[in-house]
Enzyme design. Sequence first.
Site, short mmCIF file in Angstrom:
data_model
loop_
_atom_site.label_atom_id
_atom_site.label_comp_id
_atom_site.label_asym_id
_atom_site.label_seq_id
_atom_site.Cartn_x
_atom_site.Cartn_y
_atom_site.Cartn_z
N LEU A 1 -43.15 76.78 26.82
CA LEU A 1 -42.89 75.35 27.15
C LEU A 1 -42.68 74.58 25.89
O LEU A 1 -43.58 74.93 24.93
CB LEU A 1 -44.35 74.92 28.20
CG LEU A 1 -44.00 75.47 29.46
CD1 LEU A 1 -45.54 75.28 29.89
CD2 LEU A 1 -43.17 74.79 30.57
N ASN B 1 -52.00 86.30 40.29
CA ASN B 1 -53.04 85.37 39.74
C ASN B 1 -53.08 84.18 40.51
O ASN B 1 -54.17 83.69 40.87
CB ASN B 1 -52.79 85.14 38.28
CG ASN B 1 -53.26 86.33 37.46
OD1 ASN B 1 -54.41 86.40 37.10
ND2 ASN B 1 -52.50 86.91 36.74
N HIS C 1 -53.45 84.90 29.82
CA HIS C 1 -52.69 86.04 28.92
C HIS C 1 -53.41 87.24 29.00
O HIS C 1 -54.89 87.52 28.83
CB HIS C 1 -52.88 85.26 27.58
CG HIS C 1 -51.84 86.22 26.60
ND1 HIS C 1 -50.69 86.17 26.46
CD2 HIS C 1 -52.51 86.93 25.75
CE1 HIS C 1 -50.43 87.06 25.38
NE2 HIS C 1 -51.33 87.82 25.00
N ARG D 1 -34.17 73.60 26.76
CA ARG D 1 -35.64 73.64 27.37
C ARG D 1 -36.05 72.25 27.81
O ARG D 1 -36.27 72.06 29.11
CB ARG D 1 -36.58 73.91 26.43
CG ARG D 1 -36.36 75.54 26.02
CD ARG D 1 -37.63 75.81 25.01
NE ARG D 1 -37.37 77.20 24.38
CZ ARG D 1 -37.53 78.30 25.10
NH1 ARG D 1 -38.03 78.23 26.48
NH2 ARG D 1 -37.37 79.34 24.85
N ARG E 1 -42.01 81.42 31.16
CA ARG E 1 -41.04 80.49 29.99
C ARG E 1 -41.92 79.73 29.20
O ARG E 1 -42.87 79.31 29.22
CB ARG E 1 -40.14 79.34 30.73
CG ARG E 1 -39.55 79.78 32.15
CD ARG E 1 -38.42 80.80 31.73
NE ARG E 1 -37.62 80.18 30.70
CZ ARG E 1 -36.54 80.80 30.21
NH1 ARG E 1 -36.61 82.15 30.19
NH2 ARG E 1 -35.80 80.40 29.22
N GLU F 1 -58.09 89.87 35.47
CA GLU F 1 -57.54 88.66 35.58
C GLU F 1 -57.73 87.99 36.98
O GLU F 1 -58.33 86.82 37.03
CB GLU F 1 -55.94 88.93 35.36
CG GLU F 1 -55.54 89.43 34.09
CD GLU F 1 -54.03 89.26 34.12
OE1 GLU F 1 -53.34 88.70 34.71
OE2 GLU F 1 -53.64 90.46 33.20
N GLY G 1 -46.99 86.51 41.57
CA GLY G 1 -48.17 85.61 41.73
C GLY G 1 -49.07 85.99 42.11
O GLY G 1 -50.22 85.20 42.83
N THR H 1 -51.88 74.93 24.28
CA THR H 1 -51.53 73.92 23.14
C THR H 1 -50.19 73.94 22.82
O THR H 1 -49.50 75.26 23.26
CB THR H 1 -52.67 74.14 21.95
OG1 THR H 1 -52.54 75.44 21.63
CG2 THR H 1 -53.85 73.94 22.56
C1 GRF Z 1 -50.18 89.12 34.66
O1 GRF Z 1 -50.49 90.33 33.72
C2 GRF Z 1 -50.45 87.89 33.62
O2 GRF Z 1 -51.45 88.06 32.70
C3 GRF Z 1 -49.26 87.56 32.99
O3 GRF Z 1 -48.19 87.90 34.05
C4 GRF Z 1 -48.90 89.27 34.51
C5 GRF Z 1 -48.48 89.07 36.21
O4 GRF Z 1 -49.03 88.08 36.76
N1 GRF Z 1 -48.98 86.39 32.49
P1 GRF Z 1 -48.87 87.75 38.12
O5 GRF Z 1 -49.09 88.85 39.02
O6 GRF Z 1 -47.50 86.96 38.33
O7 GRF Z 1 -49.84 86.50 38.67
#
Ligand code: GRF
Length: 197
Positions: A95, A15, A111, A67, A93, A176, A13, A143
């Site tokens: 969606l 980000n 991404h 799902r 996952r 990011e 986590g 989307t």
């Molecule tokens: C990151 O490279 C993000 O771009 C990808 O998952 C990786 C880890 O993200 N979607 P985080 O540290 O869990 O936010």
Amino acid sequence: MTKRVAILISGGGSNMLALLRDMAAGGHPAQPVLVASNDPAAAGLVKAAAAGVTVAAVDHRPFKGDRAAFEAALLEPILAAEPDILCLAGFMRVLTPAFVGRFAGRMLNIHPSLLPLYPGLHTHQRALDAGDAEAGCTVHEVTPVLDDGPILGQARVPILPGDTAETLAARVLVQEHRLYPAVLRRFAGGDRSPLYL
Ligand code: GRF
């Protein structure tokens, strides 16, 4: 009224933390109302709870690939939080279109590639294998088509001699953590114009 933001994670986590930090910095048009994960052991859940944000976890494994059933369970805490915006942040996952449709136009994802290059997985290795001179990350509206959707922001990094997927991933991750908070601030304020850092 500040926008209510729910963040979905699957792991560390980093980000999500960058988003929380920026929303806590003041003058932000959004506030975090939930951090949820498909993995009860996701380290990001502990960090979110320590930051005072409501957390929830719905383990996807018992649903064994159903799902729709997993998403119905995940929707409970999400709808209870009454989010205006959903941010996928390291959420691993896929969606269904039905789930995505519920949040059409108000679900974001980050991404680790310069979309439309390299949707899907192993983005850094693919950029290295292609001999690209640069790589980066993209925030886009989610989307039904995986890693598609309107681009809301991008940040670029050089690919350096001797780079591995790991060294490149680390360089992109720094961007990011700059890009996602900047895009969420704009998006929550009603500005959907793409931001290029
Ligand atoms: C990151 O490279 C993000 O771009 C990808 O998952 C990786 C880890 O993200 N979607 P985080 O540290 O869990 O936010």
